[in-house]
Enzyme design. Structure first.
Site, short mmCIF file in Angstrom:
data_model
loop_
_atom_site.label_atom_id
_atom_site.label_comp_id
_atom_site.label_asym_id
_atom_site.label_seq_id
_atom_site.Cartn_x
_atom_site.Cartn_y
_atom_site.Cartn_z
N GLN A 36 26.38 12.69 121.52
CA GLN A 36 26.43 12.21 122.91
C GLN A 36 25.36 11.13 122.91
O GLN A 36 24.16 11.41 122.95
CB GLN A 36 26.13 13.35 123.88
CG GLN A 36 26.41 13.04 125.34
CD GLN A 36 25.68 11.84 125.90
OE1 GLN A 36 26.20 10.68 125.83
NE2 GLN A 36 24.50 12.02 126.41
N SER A 96 17.18 7.22 115.90
CA SER A 96 17.24 6.15 116.90
C SER A 96 15.85 5.66 117.31
O SER A 96 14.90 6.44 117.40
CB SER A 96 17.94 6.70 118.15
OG SER A 96 17.74 5.84 119.25
N GLU A 119 15.15 5.07 120.17
CA GLU A 119 14.88 5.78 121.42
C GLU A 119 13.83 6.88 121.20
O GLU A 119 13.14 7.28 122.16
CB GLU A 119 16.20 6.35 121.96
CG GLU A 119 16.14 7.01 123.31
CD GLU A 119 15.94 6.08 124.51
OE1 GLU A 119 16.11 4.85 124.37
OE2 GLU A 119 15.58 6.60 125.58
N TYR A 162 18.19 12.62 125.51
CA TYR A 162 18.79 12.06 124.28
C TYR A 162 17.70 11.79 123.23
O TYR A 162 17.85 12.17 122.06
CB TYR A 162 19.55 10.78 124.63
CG TYR A 162 19.96 9.96 123.41
CD1 TYR A 162 21.11 10.28 122.70
CD2 TYR A 162 19.19 8.88 122.99
CE1 TYR A 162 21.47 9.53 121.58
CE2 TYR A 162 19.56 8.13 121.89
CZ TYR A 162 20.69 8.46 121.18
OH TYR A 162 21.05 7.72 120.07
P1 NAP Z 1 29.33 5.93 119.99
O1 NAP Z 1 30.12 4.68 119.96
O2 NAP Z 1 28.97 6.55 121.28
O3 NAP Z 1 30.14 7.01 119.10
C1 NAP Z 1 29.79 8.38 119.12
C2 NAP Z 1 30.78 9.15 118.28
O4 NAP Z 1 30.44 10.55 118.31
C3 NAP Z 1 32.24 9.04 118.77
O5 NAP Z 1 33.08 9.01 117.64
C4 NAP Z 1 32.42 10.35 119.52
O6 NAP Z 1 33.75 10.78 119.61
C5 NAP Z 1 31.62 11.29 118.62
N1 NAP Z 1 31.24 12.55 119.28
C6 NAP Z 1 30.55 12.70 120.45
N2 NAP Z 1 30.38 14.00 120.71
C7 NAP Z 1 30.98 14.70 119.71
C8 NAP Z 1 31.17 16.07 119.44
N3 NAP Z 1 30.69 17.03 120.25
N4 NAP Z 1 31.83 16.42 118.30
C9 NAP Z 1 32.32 15.47 117.46
N5 NAP Z 1 32.19 14.15 117.69
C10 NAP Z 1 31.54 13.77 118.79
O7 NAP Z 1 27.96 5.74 119.17
P2 NAP Z 1 27.54 4.55 118.17
O8 NAP Z 1 26.95 3.44 118.96
O9 NAP Z 1 28.63 4.30 117.20
O10 NAP Z 1 26.30 5.23 117.44
C11 NAP Z 1 26.49 6.07 116.28
C12 NAP Z 1 25.30 7.00 116.13
O11 NAP Z 1 24.10 6.25 116.00
C13 NAP Z 1 25.05 7.93 117.32
O12 NAP Z 1 24.52 9.14 116.81
C14 NAP Z 1 23.99 7.22 118.14
O13 NAP Z 1 23.27 8.15 118.91
C15 NAP Z 1 23.17 6.59 117.03
N6 NAP Z 1 22.47 5.36 117.37
C16 NAP Z 1 23.14 4.32 117.92
C17 NAP Z 1 22.48 3.14 118.17
C18 NAP Z 1 23.19 1.94 118.75
O14 NAP Z 1 22.48 1.02 119.22
N7 NAP Z 1 24.51 1.89 118.72
C19 NAP Z 1 21.11 3.01 117.84
C20 NAP Z 1 20.46 4.10 117.26
C21 NAP Z 1 21.14 5.27 117.00
P3 NAP Z 1 34.74 10.23 120.79
O15 NAP Z 1 35.23 8.88 120.31
O16 NAP Z 1 35.78 11.27 120.85
O17 NAP Z 1 33.91 10.12 122.04
O1 G4F Z 2 22.56 -0.34 126.72
P1 G4F Z 2 21.74 0.83 127.10
O2 G4F Z 2 22.40 1.93 127.85
O3 G4F Z 2 21.06 1.34 125.75
P2 G4F Z 2 19.79 2.26 125.44
O4 G4F Z 2 19.42 3.12 126.59
O5 G4F Z 2 18.72 1.36 124.89
O6 G4F Z 2 20.35 3.22 124.30
C1 G4F Z 2 21.11 2.69 123.21
O7 G4F Z 2 20.23 2.33 122.18
C2 G4F Z 2 19.53 3.44 121.56
C3 G4F Z 2 18.61 2.85 120.48
O8 G4F Z 2 17.35 2.59 121.02
C4 G4F Z 2 20.56 4.38 120.98
F1 G4F Z 2 19.93 5.40 120.33
C5 G4F Z 2 21.43 4.92 122.09
O9 G4F Z 2 22.44 5.76 121.52
C6 G4F Z 2 22.13 3.74 122.78
O10 G4F Z 2 23.01 3.17 121.85
O11 G4F Z 2 20.48 0.34 127.98
C7 G4F Z 2 19.62 -0.69 127.54
C8 G4F Z 2 18.67 -1.06 128.68
C9 G4F Z 2 17.96 0.15 129.33
O12 G4F Z 2 16.61 -0.18 129.51
C10 G4F Z 2 18.65 0.29 130.68
O13 G4F Z 2 17.82 0.83 131.70
O14 G4F Z 2 19.44 -1.67 129.72
C11 G4F Z 2 19.00 -1.16 130.97
N1 G4F Z 2 20.09 -1.32 131.95
C12 G4F Z 2 20.00 -2.09 133.09
N2 G4F Z 2 21.15 -2.01 133.77
C13 G4F Z 2 21.30 -0.77 131.93
C14 G4F Z 2 21.97 -1.18 133.08
N3 G4F Z 2 21.88 0.07 131.01
C15 G4F Z 2 23.16 0.46 131.25
N4 G4F Z 2 23.78 1.26 130.34
N5 G4F Z 2 23.86 0.07 132.37
C16 G4F Z 2 23.30 -0.74 133.32
O15 G4F Z 2 23.93 -1.10 134.31
#
Ligand code: NAP
Ligand code: G4F
Length: 337
Positions: free
Chosen positions: A92, A134, A136, A157
């Site tokens: 999540q 992450s 985060e 998270y």
């Molecule tokens: P995402 O697009 O939200 O994808 C999350 C994936 O997890 C989806 O395939 C989702 O399935 C699956 N999932 C969620 N809950 C599950 C459950 N209970 N059982 C099995 N599968 C489940 O995330 P992402 O951006 O690709 O990120 C990949 C990973 O890196 C995540 O762990 C995220 O927290 C981490 N991360 C991301 C970022 C970033 O900036 N993108 C940065 C740091 C770390 P559905 O498609 O069915 O929803």
């Molecule tokens: O795009 P965001 O929701 O990403 P956030 O919270 O940085 O988290 C993402 O990056 C993490 C890595 O540091 C991952 F681990 C995590 O899974 C995810 O991929 O928000 C970015 C920033 C925040 O400060 C938020 O408060 O944008 C600000 N924001 C302002 N307006 C908003 C909005 N974020 C969202 N989602 N929606 C808004 O309307």
């Protein structure tokens, strides 16, 4: 099916990163297995272009139903697949949603990691393990953040990811598993989930330019993030599992831009003044915010020869143009958009 190819299991294959990683591993000749959740509608849109009929003798992509909350299923899957490499990406992953669903987020994003690690240990399969940690986790600790920076999570998270980080390290130290934490800073793409801020902004800029919408509502514009390009980051994940020794790495661009900057880049791409179209909505604020994330990825550069190439101004153009090219479809119906 080529029997001697390396086998990878990707949890979260239907997500942004999972889809790029599946592409990369298939191109490298891997047999790729993906865990998907059963849903009442198809949730495989990001990997549709990779789909192969499993009856095809050359098929190398296989999908399996499962869920991070279902330990016994994880055991049977590990037993069946016997992966050489496990990329644990499922979570999540939405920070704002984690405040509404803290228990579920802990169960999937945190304890889900333990369930998978324990399945690997119980089956006794000799594999390498990637944990999607992450930036985060750094939360309130000021930048620049590196592998040595203390964690101070600011959301359920972030707290769940800190648990996942330490449990992966513990399996490395206690059970000698080749387990690696990739501490990835924000990375984006046209496949980014629609409710993360970069995709929301890119889509809004395109829809306003196309005359579909007039305004977009956002929360905190002052937050600083280090935004990179997702396809480059999955290459980094793969390199981490090819190293001689397991250790943890930061992946980041090292750049600092505010949400406001990203808004400006996207609106400039469609020749609009963002101040005419961006409105404030407090419901997008978080109870506790992470003010500034700026990564120091010098360890990954030194040991993996990895360096981010695409920086936020270019990333904003790529994402906004992709929305224009796809004619910016509706953002859908979500409680948090
Ligand atoms: P995402 O697009 O939200 O994808 C999350 C994936 O997890 C989806 O395939 C989702 O399935 C699956 N999932 C969620 N809950 C599950 C459950 N209970 N059982 C099995 N599968 C489940 O995330 P992402 O951006 O690709 O990120 C990949 C990973 O890196 C995540 O762990 C995220 O927290 C981490 N991360 C991301 C970022 C970033 O900036 N993108 C940065 C740091 C770390 P559905 O498609 O069915 O929803
Ligand atoms: O795009 P965001 O929701 O990403 P956030 O919270 O940085 O988290 C993402 O990056 C993490 C890595 O540091 C991952 F681990 C995590 O899974 C995810 O991929 O928000 C970015 C920033 C925040 O400060 C938020 O408060 O944008 C600000 N924001 C302002 N307006 C908003 C909005 N974020 C969202 N989602 N929606 C808004 O309307």
């Amino acid at each position: 099916m080529s029997d001697n190819s390396r086998r990878a299991l990707i949890t979260g294959i239907t997500g942004q990163d999972g889809s790029y990683l599946a592409e990369l591993l298939l191109a490298k000749g891997y047999q790729v297995h993906g865990l998907i959740r059963r849903a009442s509608t198809f949730n495989t849109g990001r990997i549709e272009h990779l789909y192969q009929d499993p009856h095809d003798p050359d098929a190398r992509l296989f999908l399996h139903y499962g869920d991070l909350t279902d330990s016994s299923r994880l055991v049977t899957l590990i037993e069946k697949i016997h992966p050489d490499e496990v990329y644990h990406l499922a979570a999540q992953s939405h920070v704002r949603v984690s405040f509404d669903e803290p228990e579920y987020t802990g169960n999937t994003t945190g304890v889900g990691t333990t369930r998978l690690l324990e399945a690997i240990r119980m089956v006794g399969v000799d594999c390498r393990f990637y944990q999607a940690s992450s930036s985060e986790m750094f939360g309130a600790t000021p930048p620049p953040q590196s592998e040595d920076t203390p964690f101070y999570p600011r959301s359920p998270y972030g707290a769940a990811k800190v648990y996942g980080y330490w449990i992966a390290r513990n399996y490395r130290e206690a059970h000698n598993l080749f387990a690696v934490n990739g501490i990835l800073f924000n990375h984006e793409s046209p496949r980014r989930g629609e409710t993360f801020v970069t995709r929301k902004i890119a889509r809004a800029a395109a829809r306003i330019a196309l005359g579909i919408d007039r305004n977009v509502y956002l929360g905190n514009l002052d937050a600083v993030r280090d935004w990179g390009y997702a396809p480059e980051y999955v290459e980094g994940m793969w390199r981490m599992l090819q190293a001689d020794e397991p250790t943890d790495y930061v992946l980041a661009t090292g750049t600092a831009y505010t949400v406001r900057d990203f808004v400006r880049f996207c609106f400039e791409h469609v020749n609009l003044d963002w101040e005419d179209h961006v409105r404030f909505d407090e419901s997008y604020l978080r109870p506790t915010e992470v003010d500034s994330l700026i990564g120091d990825a010098s360890k990954a550069h030194e040991l993996l020869d990895w360096k981010a190439q695409t920086l936020p101004p270019e990333l904003a153009k790529i994402m906004t143009q992709a929305e224009l090219d796809g004619h910016a479809p509706s953002p859908g119906i979500h409680p948090i958009r």
